[in-house]
Design a protein around this motif. Structure first.
Motif, short mmCIF file in Angstrom:
data_model
loop_
_atom_site.label_atom_id
_atom_site.label_comp_id
_atom_site.label_asym_id
_atom_site.label_seq_id
_atom_site.Cartn_x
_atom_site.Cartn_y
_atom_site.Cartn_z
N LEU B 26 5.71 7.61 3.00
CA LEU B 26 6.17 7.17 4.32
C LEU B 26 5.67 8.12 5.40
N GLY B 27 5.75 9.41 5.11
CA GLY B 27 5.34 10.42 6.09
C GLY B 27 3.87 10.30 6.42
N LEU B 28 3.03 10.14 5.38
CA LEU B 28 1.58 10.07 5.63
C LEU B 28 1.23 8.80 6.41
N LYS B 29 2.00 7.74 6.19
CA LYS B 29 1.73 6.50 6.90
C LYS B 29 1.91 6.71 8.41
N GLN B 30 2.86 7.58 8.76
CA GLN B 30 3.12 7.82 10.18
C GLN B 30 2.07 8.72 10.83
N VAL B 31 1.36 9.47 9.98
CA VAL B 31 0.41 10.44 10.53
C VAL B 31 -0.97 9.79 10.61
N THR B 32 -1.49 9.62 11.83
CA THR B 32 -2.85 9.07 11.95
C THR B 32 -3.85 10.22 11.86
N ALA B 33 -5.12 9.86 11.69
CA ALA B 33 -6.16 10.87 11.55
C ALA B 33 -6.14 11.84 12.74
N GLU B 34 -5.82 11.31 13.93
CA GLU B 34 -5.83 12.15 15.13
C GLU B 34 -4.66 13.13 15.15
N GLN B 35 -3.60 12.83 14.39
CA GLN B 35 -2.44 13.71 14.43
C GLN B 35 -2.48 14.79 13.36
N ILE B 36 -3.49 14.70 12.48
CA ILE B 36 -3.57 15.68 11.40
C ILE B 36 -3.56 17.13 11.93
N PRO B 37 -4.34 17.47 12.95
CA PRO B 37 -4.30 18.86 13.42
C PRO B 37 -2.91 19.29 13.86
N ARG B 38 -2.18 18.42 14.57
CA ARG B 38 -0.84 18.80 15.04
C ARG B 38 0.09 19.04 13.86
N VAL B 39 0.07 18.11 12.89
CA VAL B 39 0.96 18.25 11.74
C VAL B 39 0.61 19.49 10.93
N ALA B 40 -0.72 19.73 10.76
CA ALA B 40 -1.14 20.91 10.00
C ALA B 40 -0.73 22.19 10.71
N MET B 41 -0.86 22.19 12.03
CA MET B 41 -0.49 23.38 12.80
C MET B 41 1.00 23.65 12.66
N LEU B 42 1.81 22.57 12.64
CA LEU B 42 3.25 22.76 12.46
C LEU B 42 3.55 23.26 11.05
N SER B 43 2.76 22.82 10.05
CA SER B 43 2.94 23.35 8.70
C SER B 43 2.71 24.85 8.70
N ALA B 44 1.60 25.25 9.32
CA ALA B 44 1.26 26.67 9.34
C ALA B 44 2.36 27.46 10.06
N ALA B 45 2.82 26.93 11.21
CA ALA B 45 3.84 27.64 11.99
C ALA B 45 5.14 27.73 11.20
N SER B 46 5.52 26.64 10.51
CA SER B 46 6.81 26.69 9.82
C SER B 46 6.72 27.62 8.60
#
Lengths: 238, 206
Positions: B26-46
Protein backbone atom coordinates in the motif's frame (compact mmCIF):
# COMPACT_ATOMS: atom_id res chain seq x y z
CA UNK A 1 33.75 -14.94 0.60
CA UNK A 2 33.83 -11.74 -1.47
CA UNK A 3 33.94 -13.93 -4.61
CA UNK A 4 30.36 -15.03 -3.96
CA UNK A 5 27.62 -13.01 -5.67
CA UNK A 6 25.66 -10.66 -3.36
CA UNK A 7 22.28 -12.21 -4.18
CA UNK A 8 23.60 -15.69 -3.35
CA UNK A 9 24.82 -14.42 0.00
CA UNK A 10 21.50 -12.74 0.70
CA UNK A 11 19.58 -15.90 -0.17
CA UNK A 12 21.88 -18.11 1.92
CA UNK A 13 21.46 -15.78 4.90
CA UNK A 14 17.68 -16.12 4.65
CA UNK A 15 17.90 -19.91 4.32
CA UNK A 16 20.22 -20.07 7.32
CA UNK A 17 17.72 -18.02 9.38
CA UNK A 18 14.80 -20.28 8.41
CA UNK A 19 16.87 -23.37 9.18
CA UNK A 20 17.91 -22.03 12.58
CA UNK A 21 14.42 -21.02 13.61
CA UNK A 22 13.10 -24.48 12.64
CA UNK A 23 15.59 -26.27 14.93
CA UNK A 24 14.97 -26.67 18.62
CA UNK A 25 17.68 -29.05 19.84
CA UNK A 26 20.42 -27.26 21.76
CA UNK A 27 23.26 -29.35 20.29
CA UNK A 28 22.13 -28.53 16.75
CA UNK A 29 21.72 -24.85 17.57
CA UNK A 30 25.24 -24.85 19.01
CA UNK A 31 26.62 -26.29 15.78
CA UNK A 32 24.64 -23.71 13.78
CA UNK A 33 26.25 -20.98 15.88
CA UNK A 34 29.62 -22.62 15.24
CA UNK A 35 28.89 -22.63 11.50
CA UNK A 36 27.94 -18.94 11.67
CA UNK A 37 31.24 -18.25 13.46
CA UNK A 38 33.01 -20.05 10.64
CA UNK A 39 31.20 -17.85 8.08
CA UNK A 40 32.26 -14.79 10.08
CA UNK A 41 35.83 -16.07 9.99
CA UNK A 42 35.67 -16.49 6.19
CA UNK A 43 34.18 -13.00 5.80
CA UNK A 44 37.08 -11.64 7.91
CA UNK A 45 34.76 -9.75 10.25
CA UNK A 46 36.56 -7.67 12.88
CA UNK A 47 36.47 -9.79 16.07
CA UNK A 48 35.97 -7.09 18.73
CA UNK A 49 33.45 -5.06 16.73
CA UNK A 50 31.35 -8.12 15.93
CA UNK A 51 31.31 -9.32 19.55
CA UNK A 52 30.27 -5.83 20.65
CA UNK A 53 27.36 -5.82 18.17
CA UNK A 54 26.18 -9.23 19.37
CA UNK A 55 26.44 -8.16 23.02
CA UNK A 56 24.31 -5.07 22.35
CA UNK A 57 21.67 -7.31 20.76
CA UNK A 58 21.85 -9.72 23.72
CA UNK A 59 21.31 -6.72 26.00
CA UNK A 60 17.87 -6.21 24.42
CA UNK A 61 16.75 -9.73 25.35
CA UNK A 62 18.43 -9.82 28.78
CA UNK A 63 15.13 -9.20 30.63
CA UNK A 64 13.45 -12.00 28.71
CA UNK A 65 16.29 -14.44 29.30
CA UNK A 66 16.44 -13.72 33.03
CA UNK A 67 12.67 -13.94 33.67
CA UNK A 68 12.06 -17.02 31.52
CA UNK A 69 13.32 -19.73 33.95
CA UNK A 70 11.07 -18.32 36.69
CA UNK A 71 7.94 -17.90 34.58
CA UNK A 72 8.01 -21.36 32.96
CA UNK A 73 6.43 -24.14 35.02
CA UNK A 74 8.35 -27.44 35.06
CA UNK A 75 11.05 -29.50 36.75
CA UNK A 76 12.80 -27.85 39.68
CA UNK A 77 16.19 -26.33 38.78
CA UNK A 78 17.21 -23.87 41.52
CA UNK A 79 15.67 -21.32 43.89
CA UNK A 80 16.59 -17.64 43.78
CA UNK A 81 15.11 -15.09 46.22
CA UNK A 82 12.22 -17.40 47.00
CA UNK A 83 11.28 -17.99 43.33
CA UNK A 84 11.62 -21.37 41.75
CA UNK A 85 13.41 -21.66 38.42
CA UNK A 86 12.56 -24.51 36.07
CA UNK A 87 14.89 -26.50 33.84
CA UNK A 88 12.51 -26.09 30.90
CA UNK A 89 12.67 -22.31 31.27
CA UNK A 90 16.46 -22.38 31.39
CA UNK A 91 16.50 -24.52 28.26
CA UNK A 92 14.18 -22.09 26.49
CA UNK A 93 16.47 -19.18 27.44
CA UNK A 94 19.47 -21.04 26.04
CA UNK A 95 17.53 -21.82 22.85
CA UNK A 96 16.63 -18.14 22.32
CA UNK A 97 20.15 -16.88 22.92
CA UNK A 98 21.68 -19.48 20.55
CA UNK A 99 19.10 -18.83 17.81
CA UNK A 100 19.32 -15.03 17.98
CA UNK A 101 23.12 -14.98 17.95
CA UNK A 102 23.50 -17.61 15.23
CA UNK A 103 21.13 -15.76 12.87
CA UNK A 104 22.60 -12.33 13.56
CA UNK A 105 26.19 -13.55 13.23
CA UNK A 106 25.45 -15.27 9.91
CA UNK A 107 23.69 -12.11 8.70
CA UNK A 108 26.68 -9.97 9.69
CA UNK A 109 29.03 -12.36 7.89
CA UNK A 110 26.98 -13.00 4.74
CA UNK A 111 25.13 -9.72 4.21
CA UNK A 112 26.27 -6.83 6.39
CA UNK A 113 29.90 -7.28 5.30
CA UNK A 114 28.93 -6.30 1.74
CA UNK A 115 28.82 -2.83 0.28
CA UNK A 116 25.33 -1.44 1.19
CA UNK A 117 24.58 -0.51 -2.43
CA UNK A 118 25.34 -4.10 -3.50
CA UNK A 119 22.82 -5.31 -0.92
CA UNK A 120 20.19 -2.97 -2.33
CA UNK A 121 20.87 -4.08 -5.91
CA UNK A 122 20.83 -7.77 -5.04
CA UNK A 123 17.44 -7.27 -3.35
CA UNK A 124 16.24 -6.05 -6.73
CA UNK A 125 17.75 -9.08 -8.48
CA UNK A 126 15.89 -11.33 -6.05
CA UNK A 127 12.59 -9.78 -7.08
CA UNK A 128 12.14 -6.89 -4.66
CA UNK A 129 10.23 -3.93 -6.04
CA UNK A 130 12.30 -1.39 -7.96
CA UNK A 131 11.01 1.34 -5.67
CA UNK A 132 12.40 -0.37 -2.55
CA UNK A 133 15.78 -0.68 -4.24
CA UNK A 134 15.76 3.00 -5.21
CA UNK A 135 14.68 4.01 -1.71
CA UNK A 136 17.52 2.01 -0.17
CA UNK A 137 20.09 3.36 -2.61
CA UNK A 138 18.97 6.96 -2.02
CA UNK A 139 18.91 6.54 1.74
CA UNK A 140 22.37 4.99 1.81
CA UNK A 141 23.71 7.76 -0.40
CA UNK A 142 22.20 10.63 1.61
CA UNK A 143 22.62 9.34 5.15
CA UNK A 144 26.16 10.74 5.30
CA UNK A 145 25.08 14.08 3.84
CA UNK A 146 22.22 14.42 6.29
CA UNK A 147 24.48 13.32 9.12
CA UNK A 148 26.71 16.31 8.41
CA UNK A 149 23.63 18.56 8.45
CA UNK A 150 22.56 16.95 11.71
CA UNK A 151 25.98 17.43 13.28
CA UNK A 152 25.97 21.07 12.20
CA UNK A 153 22.66 21.60 13.99
CA UNK A 154 23.92 19.83 17.11
CA UNK A 155 27.15 21.85 17.10
CA UNK A 156 25.05 25.01 16.96
CA UNK A 157 23.15 23.79 20.02
CA UNK A 158 26.40 22.97 21.85
CA UNK A 159 27.81 26.38 21.00
CA UNK A 160 24.82 27.83 22.84
CA UNK A 161 25.69 25.73 25.90
CA UNK A 162 22.96 23.10 25.44
CA UNK A 163 23.30 20.09 27.74
CA UNK A 164 20.77 17.26 27.55
CA UNK A 165 18.96 16.58 30.83
CA UNK A 166 15.59 15.10 31.81
CA UNK A 167 13.51 18.25 31.44
CA UNK A 168 11.06 19.98 29.14
CA UNK A 169 13.71 22.32 27.77
CA UNK A 170 15.74 19.34 26.51
CA UNK A 171 12.71 17.74 24.92
CA UNK A 172 11.60 20.95 23.23
CA UNK A 173 15.12 21.55 21.89
CA UNK A 174 15.30 18.00 20.52
CA UNK A 175 11.86 18.50 18.99
CA UNK A 176 13.08 21.63 17.18
CA UNK A 177 16.23 19.77 16.14
CA UNK A 178 14.10 16.97 14.69
CA UNK A 179 11.74 19.35 12.94
CA UNK A 180 14.58 21.35 11.43
CA UNK A 181 16.37 18.20 10.23
CA UNK A 182 13.19 16.93 8.57
CA UNK A 183 12.56 20.28 6.86
CA UNK A 184 16.10 20.52 5.57
CA UNK A 185 16.01 16.92 4.34
CA UNK A 186 12.80 17.61 2.40
CA UNK A 187 14.30 20.75 0.90
CA UNK A 188 17.32 18.78 -0.19
CA UNK A 189 15.08 16.09 -1.65
CA UNK A 190 13.40 18.70 -3.84
CA UNK A 191 16.78 19.93 -5.07
CA UNK A 192 17.87 16.35 -5.80
CA UNK A 193 14.66 15.69 -7.73
CA UNK A 194 15.16 18.87 -9.74
CA UNK A 195 18.72 17.79 -10.58
CA UNK A 196 17.47 14.32 -11.58
CA UNK A 197 14.77 15.71 -13.82
CA UNK A 198 17.32 17.97 -15.40
CA UNK A 199 19.19 14.82 -16.42
CA UNK A 200 16.10 13.11 -17.78
CA UNK A 201 15.03 10.91 -14.82
CA UNK A 202 12.20 8.69 -15.89
CA UNK A 203 11.48 6.45 -12.91
CA UNK A 204 14.36 4.01 -13.14
CA UNK A 205 18.14 3.90 -13.07
CA UNK A 206 20.22 1.71 -15.37
CA UNK A 207 22.49 0.71 -12.46
CA UNK A 208 19.72 -1.03 -10.51
CA UNK A 209 19.19 -3.49 -13.34
CA UNK A 210 22.62 -4.97 -13.99
CA UNK A 211 22.45 -8.71 -13.73
CA UNK A 212 25.42 -10.98 -14.28
CA UNK A 213 25.47 -14.76 -14.45
CA UNK A 214 26.59 -16.93 -11.56
CA UNK A 215 30.22 -18.06 -11.41
CA UNK A 216 31.80 -21.36 -10.36
CA UNK A 217 32.56 -19.83 -6.95
CA UNK A 218 28.86 -19.12 -6.47
CA UNK A 219 28.00 -22.69 -7.45
CA UNK A 220 30.55 -24.19 -5.06
CA UNK A 221 29.38 -21.96 -2.22
CA UNK A 222 25.74 -22.93 -2.79
CA UNK A 223 26.68 -26.61 -2.96
CA UNK A 224 28.61 -26.38 0.32
CA UNK A 225 25.79 -24.44 1.92
CA UNK A 226 23.05 -26.84 0.85
CA UNK A 227 25.11 -29.87 2.00
CA UNK A 228 25.35 -28.23 5.40
CA UNK A 229 21.62 -27.44 5.39
CA UNK A 230 20.73 -31.03 4.52
CA UNK A 231 22.96 -32.35 7.31
CA UNK A 232 21.15 -30.13 9.80
CA UNK A 233 17.72 -31.19 8.52
CA UNK A 234 18.61 -34.89 8.75
CA UNK A 235 20.10 -34.38 12.21
CA UNK A 236 16.99 -32.64 13.54
CA UNK A 237 14.34 -34.87 11.98
CA UNK A 238 16.17 -37.92 10.65
CA UNK B 1 11.59 -2.19 17.61
CA UNK B 2 14.34 -4.70 18.14
CA UNK B 3 12.62 -8.03 18.78
CA UNK B 4 15.27 -10.61 17.91
CA UNK B 5 14.92 -13.94 16.12
CA UNK B 6 14.04 -17.04 18.07
CA UNK B 7 11.67 -15.34 20.51
CA UNK B 8 8.30 -15.00 18.79
CA UNK B 9 6.05 -17.92 17.87
CA UNK B 10 5.35 -18.82 14.23
CA UNK B 11 1.74 -17.45 14.12
CA UNK B 12 2.92 -14.08 15.47
CA UNK B 13 5.79 -14.00 12.95
CA UNK B 14 3.41 -14.88 10.12
CA UNK B 15 0.84 -12.26 11.15
CA UNK B 16 3.52 -9.58 11.45
CA UNK B 17 4.99 -10.59 8.11
CA UNK B 18 1.60 -10.44 6.37
CA UNK B 19 0.79 -7.04 7.86
CA UNK B 20 4.22 -5.80 6.80
CA UNK B 21 3.87 -7.02 3.21
CA UNK B 22 0.40 -5.48 2.95
CA UNK B 23 1.57 -2.19 4.42
CA UNK B 24 4.64 -2.00 2.17
CA UNK B 25 2.52 -2.70 -0.93
CA UNK B 26 0.00 0.00 0.00
CA UNK B 27 2.80 2.38 0.94
CA UNK B 28 4.72 1.90 -2.30
CA UNK B 29 1.54 2.43 -4.30
CA UNK B 30 1.28 5.90 -2.77
CA UNK B 31 4.86 6.78 -3.58
CA UNK B 32 5.37 7.93 -7.18
CA UNK B 33 8.76 7.92 -8.86
CA UNK B 34 9.01 11.68 -8.25
CA UNK B 35 8.47 11.28 -4.52
CA UNK B 36 11.21 8.70 -4.03
CA UNK B 37 13.84 11.31 -3.08
CA UNK B 38 11.57 12.86 -0.43
CA UNK B 39 10.65 9.50 1.10
CA UNK B 40 14.28 8.34 1.02
CA UNK B 41 15.44 11.57 2.64
CA UNK B 42 12.88 11.08 5.41
CA UNK B 43 14.16 7.51 5.89
CA UNK B 44 17.68 8.80 6.28
CA UNK B 45 16.56 11.57 8.66
CA UNK B 46 14.48 9.23 10.82
CA UNK B 47 17.39 6.78 10.99
CA UNK B 48 19.64 9.60 12.24
CA UNK B 49 17.04 10.78 14.76
CA UNK B 50 16.94 7.37 16.40
CA UNK B 51 20.64 7.85 17.18
CA UNK B 52 19.81 10.68 19.62
CA UNK B 53 19.83 9.40 23.17
CA UNK B 54 17.85 11.39 25.70
CA UNK B 55 18.73 11.11 29.38
CA UNK B 56 15.98 9.75 31.62
CA UNK B 57 17.14 9.75 35.23
CA UNK B 58 20.39 7.78 35.43
CA UNK B 59 19.91 6.00 32.09
CA UNK B 60 19.00 7.11 28.57
CA UNK B 61 16.63 6.05 25.81
CA UNK B 62 16.54 6.68 22.10
CA UNK B 63 13.58 8.23 20.34
CA UNK B 64 11.44 6.42 17.79
CA UNK B 65 9.23 9.31 16.66
CA UNK B 66 7.07 7.03 14.51
CA UNK B 67 4.22 9.49 15.10
CA UNK B 68 5.93 12.28 13.13
CA UNK B 69 6.78 10.01 10.20
CA UNK B 70 3.22 8.69 10.23
CA UNK B 71 1.72 12.19 10.23
CA UNK B 72 3.95 13.19 7.32
CA UNK B 73 3.58 10.08 5.18
CA UNK B 74 0.62 7.82 6.00
CA UNK B 75 1.05 4.34 4.50
CA UNK B 76 4.43 5.32 3.08
CA UNK B 77 5.67 5.02 6.69
CA UNK B 78 5.95 1.27 6.00
CA UNK B 79 8.70 1.53 3.34
CA UNK B 80 10.42 4.25 5.41
CA UNK B 81 10.69 2.07 8.51
CA UNK B 82 11.56 -0.97 6.38
CA UNK B 83 14.60 0.89 5.07
CA UNK B 84 15.40 2.07 8.60
CA UNK B 85 15.25 -1.46 10.05
CA UNK B 86 17.35 -2.88 7.20
CA UNK B 87 19.99 -0.25 7.86
CA UNK B 88 19.80 -0.99 11.61
CA UNK B 89 20.57 -4.62 10.86
CA UNK B 90 23.30 -3.85 8.30
CA UNK B 91 25.15 -1.08 10.15
CA UNK B 92 24.46 -1.87 13.81
CA UNK B 93 23.49 -5.55 13.91
CA UNK B 94 20.19 -4.81 15.72
CA UNK B 95 16.96 -6.71 15.39
CA UNK B 96 16.25 -9.92 13.54
CA UNK B 97 15.83 -11.22 10.03
CA UNK B 98 12.66 -13.28 10.30
CA UNK B 99 11.17 -10.97 12.93
CA UNK B 100 11.63 -8.03 10.53
CA UNK B 101 7.95 -8.11 9.56
CA UNK B 102 6.81 -7.98 13.19
CA UNK B 103 9.27 -5.23 14.07
CA UNK B 104 8.14 -3.22 11.05
CA UNK B 105 4.44 -3.61 11.82
CA UNK B 106 4.99 -2.66 15.47
CA UNK B 107 6.37 0.70 14.37
CA UNK B 108 4.46 1.42 11.18
CA UNK B 109 0.88 0.35 12.01
CA UNK B 110 0.57 2.92 14.85
CA UNK B 111 2.14 5.52 12.56
CA UNK B 112 -0.51 4.92 9.87
CA UNK B 113 -3.31 4.95 12.46
CA UNK B 114 -2.05 8.27 13.87
CA UNK B 115 -1.96 9.70 10.35
CA UNK B 116 -5.61 8.97 9.68
CA UNK B 117 -6.72 10.05 13.16
CA UNK B 118 -4.95 13.39 13.32
CA UNK B 119 -3.98 14.67 9.87
CA UNK B 120 -7.30 16.40 9.24
CA UNK B 121 -7.05 18.05 12.66
CA UNK B 122 -3.52 19.18 11.92
CA UNK B 123 -4.15 20.88 8.57
CA UNK B 124 -4.57 24.60 9.15
CA UNK B 125 -4.70 23.99 12.89
CA UNK B 126 -4.06 26.78 15.37
CA UNK B 127 -2.66 24.25 17.84
CA UNK B 128 -0.16 22.08 15.95
CA UNK B 129 1.75 21.33 19.17
CA UNK B 130 -1.30 19.70 20.72
CA UNK B 131 -2.09 17.42 17.76
CA UNK B 132 1.57 16.60 17.21
CA UNK B 133 1.90 15.65 20.87
CA UNK B 134 -1.26 13.53 20.76
CA UNK B 135 -0.03 11.79 17.62
CA UNK B 136 3.49 11.21 18.90
CA UNK B 137 2.33 9.95 22.29
CA UNK B 138 -0.35 7.68 20.88
CA UNK B 139 2.00 6.19 18.26
CA UNK B 140 4.72 5.17 20.71
CA UNK B 141 2.17 3.98 23.30
CA UNK B 142 0.53 1.72 20.70
CA UNK B 143 3.92 0.43 19.66
CA UNK B 144 4.59 -0.54 23.27
CA UNK B 145 1.21 -2.23 23.64
CA UNK B 146 1.61 -4.13 20.35
CA UNK B 147 5.12 -5.26 21.34
CA UNK B 148 3.83 -6.54 24.67
CA UNK B 149 0.95 -8.32 22.89
CA UNK B 150 3.33 -9.94 20.40
CA UNK B 151 5.43 -11.27 23.28
CA UNK B 152 2.45 -12.30 25.40
CA UNK B 153 0.73 -14.15 22.55
CA UNK B 154 3.90 -16.03 21.66
CA UNK B 155 4.13 -17.72 25.04
CA UNK B 156 2.64 -17.32 28.51
CA UNK B 157 6.15 -17.58 29.88
CA UNK B 158 6.98 -14.22 28.27
CA UNK B 159 4.31 -12.38 30.27
CA UNK B 160 6.72 -10.93 32.89
CA UNK B 161 9.01 -9.70 30.10
CA UNK B 162 6.00 -8.28 28.23
CA UNK B 163 5.06 -6.31 31.34
CA UNK B 164 8.58 -4.91 31.58
CA UNK B 165 8.39 -3.84 27.90
CA UNK B 166 5.09 -2.09 28.59
CA UNK B 167 6.41 -0.33 31.72
CA UNK B 168 9.61 0.77 29.99
CA UNK B 169 7.51 2.48 27.31
CA UNK B 170 5.70 4.64 29.87
CA UNK B 171 8.39 7.32 30.34
CA UNK B 172 8.96 7.24 26.59
CA UNK B 173 5.32 8.17 25.88
CA UNK B 174 5.46 11.53 27.66
CA UNK B 175 8.84 12.34 26.19
CA UNK B 176 7.97 11.40 22.61
CA UNK B 177 4.68 13.30 22.88
CA UNK B 178 6.49 16.48 23.90
CA UNK B 179 9.29 16.09 21.36
CA UNK B 180 6.83 15.30 18.54
CA UNK B 181 4.63 18.22 19.53
CA UNK B 182 7.57 20.64 19.43
CA UNK B 183 8.80 19.24 16.11
CA UNK B 184 5.37 19.42 14.49
CA UNK B 185 4.82 22.95 15.86
CA UNK B 186 8.11 24.10 14.37
CA UNK B 187 7.46 22.42 11.04
CA UNK B 188 3.97 23.83 10.66
CA UNK B 189 5.35 27.31 11.42
CA UNK B 190 8.29 27.06 9.01
CA UNK B 191 6.66 24.99 6.25
CA UNK B 192 2.88 25.02 6.65
CA UNK B 193 2.36 23.23 3.32
CA UNK B 194 3.93 20.03 4.72
CA UNK B 195 0.88 18.41 6.20
CA UNK B 196 -0.68 16.92 3.14
CA UNK B 197 -0.21 13.12 2.88
CA UNK B 198 2.81 13.51 0.63
CA UNK B 199 3.05 16.99 -0.84
CA UNK B 200 3.09 16.94 -4.62
CA UNK B 201 6.23 18.54 -5.98
CA UNK B 202 5.39 21.67 -7.96
CA UNK B 203 5.15 21.20 -11.69
CA UNK B 204 6.31 23.62 -14.38
CA UNK B 205 9.16 25.04 -12.29
CA UNK B 206 11.62 22.42 -13.50
Amino acid sequence: MSAVAPRVRLLCSLIFALLTIACSRLDILTSLLFFATMLAWFARLPVIGTIKKLLVMDGFIMILLVTLPFSTPGTHWFIFAGMEASQEGGRHSAQIILTANAIMLSFLALVASMNPSDIARSLGELGCSEKIVQLLLFTIRYIETLKREFQRLRRAMKARAFRPQSNLHTWRSYGYLTGMLLIRSLDRADRVLAAMKCRGFHGSFPATKTETGLTIADGLFMLWFSLFGLTILVWQWG
Amino acid sequence: MHVVDGVLSVPVLALGGLAAVGGITLGLKQVTAEQIPRVAMLSAASFLITLIHIPIGPSSVHMVLNGIIGLLLGWAAFPVFLVGLLLDAIFLGFGGLLSLGVNLSLMALPAVAVHYLFISKLTNSQRPFLWGAFGGGLAIASTGVLAALALGYSSDAFLPAAKVVLLSHLPLVGMEAFVSGSAIALMSRVKPELFNPIPQPQKSTV
